[in-house]
Design a protein around this motif. Sequence first.
Motif, PDB file in Angstrom:
ATOM      1  N   UNK A  17       0.422  -1.179   0.474  1.00 12.52           N
ATOM      2  CA  UNK A  17      -0.112  -0.074  -0.430  1.00 12.52           C
ATOM      3  C   UNK A  17       0.963   0.959   0.086  1.00 12.52           C
ATOM      4  N   UNK A  18       1.953   1.145   1.452  1.00 12.36           N
ATOM      5  CA  UNK A  18       2.544   2.712   0.898  1.00 12.36           C
ATOM      6  C   UNK A  18       3.257   2.909  -0.470  1.00 12.36           C
ATOM      7  N   UNK A  19       4.286   1.623  -1.566  1.00 10.77           N
ATOM      8  CA  UNK A  19       5.515   1.787  -1.468  1.00 10.77           C
ATOM      9  C   UNK A  19       4.076   1.927  -3.490  1.00 10.77           C
ATOM     10  N   UNK A  20       2.803   1.096  -3.538  1.00  9.06           N
ATOM     11  CA  UNK A  20       1.954   1.823  -4.545  1.00  9.06           C
ATOM     12  C   UNK A  20       1.332   3.381  -4.606  1.00  9.06           C
ATOM     13  N   UNK A  21       0.885   4.292  -3.236  1.00  6.01           N
ATOM     14  CA  UNK A  21       0.554   5.213  -3.286  1.00  6.01           C
ATOM     15  C   UNK A  21       1.716   6.534  -3.705  1.00  6.01           C
ATOM     16  N   UNK A  22       3.042   6.074  -3.065  1.00 11.39           N
ATOM     17  CA  UNK A  22       3.987   6.391  -3.124  1.00 11.39           C
ATOM     18  C   UNK A  22       3.903   6.558  -4.523  1.00 11.39           C
ATOM     19  N   UNK A  23       4.581   5.695  -5.311  1.00 16.24           N
ATOM     20  CA  UNK A  23       4.162   5.991  -6.860  1.00 16.24           C
ATOM     21  C   UNK A  23       3.165   6.174  -7.786  1.00 16.24           C
ATOM     22  N   UNK A  24       2.014   6.078  -6.964  1.00 16.34           N
ATOM     23  CA  UNK A  24       0.882   7.016  -8.530  1.00 16.34           C
ATOM     24  C   UNK A  24       0.711   8.306  -7.514  1.00 16.34           C
ATOM     25  N   UNK A  25       1.501   8.830  -6.223  1.00 16.38           N
ATOM     26  CA  UNK A  25       1.487  10.256  -6.411  1.00 16.38           C
ATOM     27  C   UNK A  25       2.172  11.049  -7.406  1.00 16.38           C
ATOM     28  N   UNK A  26       3.740  10.893  -7.237  1.00 17.40           N
ATOM     29  CA  UNK A  26       4.916  10.516  -8.133  1.00 17.40           C
ATOM     30  C   UNK A  26       4.134  10.974  -9.765  1.00 17.40           C
ATOM     31  N   UNK A  27       3.425   9.637  -9.787  1.00 14.36           N
ATOM     32  CA  UNK A  27       3.354   9.444 -11.539  1.00 14.36           C
ATOM     33  C   UNK A  27       2.117  10.613 -11.599  1.00 14.36           C
ATOM     34  N   UNK A  28       1.079  11.051 -10.281  1.00 15.29           N
ATOM     35  CA  UNK A  28       0.114  11.968 -10.269  1.00 15.29           C
ATOM     36  C   UNK A  28       0.252  13.298 -10.738  1.00 15.29           C
ATOM     37  N   UNK A  29       1.988  13.241 -10.150  1.00 15.77           N
ATOM     38  CA  UNK A  29       2.410  14.879 -10.195  1.00 15.77           C
ATOM     39  C   UNK A  29       2.702  15.075 -11.636  1.00 15.77           C
ATOM     40  N   UNK A  30       3.459  14.198 -12.241  1.00 15.00           N
ATOM     41  CA  UNK A  30       4.239  14.208 -13.810  1.00 15.00           C
ATOM     42  C   UNK A  30       2.510  14.116 -14.243  1.00 15.00           C
ATOM     43  N   UNK A  31       1.591  13.789 -14.181  1.00 17.04           N
ATOM     44  CA  UNK A  31       0.821  13.657 -15.223  1.00 17.04           C
ATOM     45  C   UNK A  31       0.268  15.299 -15.019  1.00 17.04           C
ATOM     46  N   UNK A  32      -0.132  15.911 -14.386  1.00 17.38           N
ATOM     47  CA  UNK A  32      -0.449  17.312 -13.539  1.00 17.38           C
ATOM     48  C   UNK A  32       0.236  17.905 -14.328  1.00 17.38           C
ATOM     49  N   UNK A  33       2.080  17.635 -14.552  1.00 22.58           N
ATOM     50  CA  UNK A  33       3.041  18.455 -14.827  1.00 22.58           C
ATOM     51  C   UNK A  33       2.583  19.034 -16.429  1.00 22.58           C
ATOM     52  N   UNK A  34       2.615  17.457 -16.967  1.00 27.34           N
ATOM     53  CA  UNK A  34       2.493  17.243 -18.405  1.00 27.34           C
ATOM     54  C   UNK A  34       0.770  18.197 -19.122  1.00 27.34           C
ATOM     55  N   UNK A  35       0.340  18.001 -18.255  1.00 28.55           N
ATOM     56  CA  UNK A  35      -0.750  18.628 -18.569  1.00 28.55           C
ATOM     57  C   UNK A  35      -0.487  20.228 -18.690  1.00 28.55           C
TER      58      UNK A  35
END
Length: 311
Positions: free
Chosen positions: A287-305
């Motif tokens: 849960x912790x590892x997945x949450x961290x990865x999704x947080x980073x990927x979501x931040x990257x998606x936001x910057x891409x947008x």
Amino acid sequence: MAIAQIAWGMTRTAPNPATNTAANPRLAMMLMLSATAFIAATTLMAKALGTETLGDPLHPLQISHGRFIFAFMFYASAAGIMRLQVARPAWGLHLGRTLFGWGGVSCMFAAAAFIPLSDATAISFLNPVFAMMLAIPLLGERVGPWRWAAAAIALIGALVLLRPTPDSFQPAALLALGAAVLMGMEVIFIKKLAGRERPFQILLINNGLGVCIATVAVVAVWQVPTGAQWAVLAALGLCMATAQACFINAVARAEASFVVPFTYATLVFASLYDWAVFAQVPDMISYIGAGIIISGAALLAWREALAKGRT
């Protein structure tokens, strides 16, 4: 192929919602959630085929061969019905895209047989991070501090999921990590294909070339599947093709910035399937590892947008 790869790659080649299809955010959301459910199902079926669930385990190369051949049959049938005319394909780009995609799929299917589906799925969300890094030397893109921060966060999450201690290290997680790298490279080729060809043509050629590559690779490890394994291989290919179709139709009906975040539901479906079929429940580290990865990927998606909005 993980849904993250489709999301980050096919977004560049999807139809323009303003010119091709009427906007319908609610339908787009339902289509994207359907795509994630189908993608998670393909990983579940790969796990069943790669373990003793349905008989002697099949090699990951044979599983990916089945994925491509049955998905191609689906697209070829659709192309025949629509009388699709293939228009000036960029064969070199298609071949590069398919080679890396086939390699990524094979590694992902291998990982799914040994580690929880939630871990394999979460690690697959790193592929946009690797695509970002690869785009610097290969596409000449500039990466700002926010994107580097997002990449660092996601990679920390991957390190957590690898469990780098002598007692808990998951060697098979390196296969999922390798899949993310290969799929990240595939995204580079998809970006080069962006705007050149129609999405359906890209998928048709991708699956056709995938059949050729996978057929050559599977010769050395081929074994006769059981009846149940044939059925699951066919279902896997059909689910993958359906997921791709759902994704393309989703981004045709709403902005990518709205629908792409729903791709993270793949992790939910993967966890539910793993629990229902294999009685495997993610632990706190997952849960912790997945949450961290999704947080980073979501931040990257936001910057891409944001970056896309400025162009």
